[in-house]
Design an enzyme around this catalytic site. Structure first.
Site, PDB file in Angstrom:
ATOM      1  N   GLY A   1      -3.818  -3.128 -15.660  1.00  0.00           N
ATOM      2  CA  GLY A   1      -4.630  -3.782 -14.645  1.00  0.00           C
ATOM      3  C   GLY A   1      -5.805  -2.910 -14.231  1.00  0.00           C
TER       4      GLY A   1
ATOM      5  CB  CYS B   1      -3.229   4.403 -11.356  1.00  0.00           C
ATOM      6  SG  CYS B   1      -4.746   3.749 -10.633  1.00  0.00           S
ATOM      7  CG  LEU B   2      -6.569   2.510 -16.310  1.00  0.00           C
ATOM      8  CD1 LEU B   2      -7.459   1.316 -16.628  1.00  0.00           C
ATOM      9  CD2 LEU B   2      -6.203   3.269 -17.572  1.00  0.00           C
TER      10      LEU B   2
ATOM     11  CG  HIS C   1      -0.994  -0.557  -9.320  1.00  0.00           C
ATOM     12  ND1 HIS C   1      -0.371   0.664  -9.487  1.00  0.00           N
ATOM     13  CD2 HIS C   1      -2.302  -0.338  -9.607  1.00  0.00           C
ATOM     14  CE1 HIS C   1      -1.271   1.560  -9.834  1.00  0.00           C
ATOM     15  NE2 HIS C   1      -2.453   0.986  -9.924  1.00  0.00           N
ATOM     16  CD  GLU C   2      -4.484  -3.230 -11.018  1.00  0.00           C
ATOM     17  OE1 GLU C   2      -5.543  -2.781 -10.565  1.00  0.00           O
ATOM     18  OE2 GLU C   2      -3.714  -2.559 -11.739  1.00  0.00           O
TER      19      GLU C   2
ATOM     20  CG  HIS D   1      -6.536  -0.179  -7.168  1.00  0.00           C
ATOM     21  ND1 HIS D   1      -6.792   1.164  -7.014  1.00  0.00           N
ATOM     22  CD2 HIS D   1      -5.743  -0.275  -8.255  1.00  0.00           C
ATOM     23  CE1 HIS D   1      -6.187   1.844  -7.976  1.00  0.00           C
ATOM     24  NE2 HIS D   1      -5.528   0.994  -8.748  1.00  0.00           N
TER      25      HIS D   1
HETATM   26 NI    NI Z   1      -4.417   1.531 -10.446  1.00  0.00          NI
END
Ligand code: NI
Length: 176
Positions: A47, A100-101, A142-143, A146
């Site tokens: 994501g 997470c990226l 999770h997204e 953000h």
């Molecule tokens: Ni993330």
């Protein structure tokens, strides 16, 4: 289309609430979505939220391919949501490893509600409403976090389970 630079933990844009999209049909929003999808696929992530590509707007893209035996609520193909909202349908939580990226190379064990409903607009401006369970529910939350300026370490209850992914092999339940 373009592969975008990803903001890393510590950049202030990841710590503030993102703004509502006022015109989901705007060409700049469609360009943002296209670039986010290309960036997500290039990074092989689950994501991506717009603040992670330095755009403080309420747009997320995510996918939960799942396995054949998974129930339909537990998986989803690539999904785009503009101005998403969510509600928890069951308060029970379950823990799993997340990455997470914006925290490349790290993993954390995070407890989250396992049964939710979310709504939002897709890129055609149509309302999407779905129940989600399992990994599908986790990746959405999770997204969504953000967009609220929350990174997964803020959700962790046991900081000892904040590890480098190279060390995941030492844990009974390794990250997926
Ligand atoms: Ni993330």
């Amino acid at each position: 289309m373009a592969i975008l630079k990803i903001a890393r933990m510590g950049h202030p844009i990841l710590a503030v609430r993102a703004q509502e999209v006022t015109d989901p049909a705007a060409s700049k929003i469609h360009r943002l979505i296209d670039d986010m999808i290309e960036t997500l696929i290039d990074a092989d992530g689950a994501g991506l939220a717009a603040p992670q590509v330095y755009t403080s707007l309420r747009v997320i893209v995510f996918r939960a391919p799942g396995a054949d035996e998974d129930p339909p609520e537990a998986k989803t193909p690539l999904t785009v949501l503009i101005n998403p909202t969510m509600e928890v349908l069951a308060p029970e939580t379950a823990g799993a490893w997340e990455g997470c990226l914006s925290l490349a190379g790290l993993r954390g064990f995070v407890e989250r509600p396992q049964h939710i409903r979310y709504r939002g607009l897709n890129r055609d401006g149509r309302t999407i409403e779905r129940e989600a369970k399992g990994f599908h529910a986790r990746v959405f939350q999770h997204e969504f976090d953000h967009l609220e300026g929350i990174l997964y370490p803020q959700r962790m209850t046991d900081i000892k389970k904040f590890i480098f992914e190279t060390e995941a092999k030492h844990w009974q339940k390794p990250p997926p």
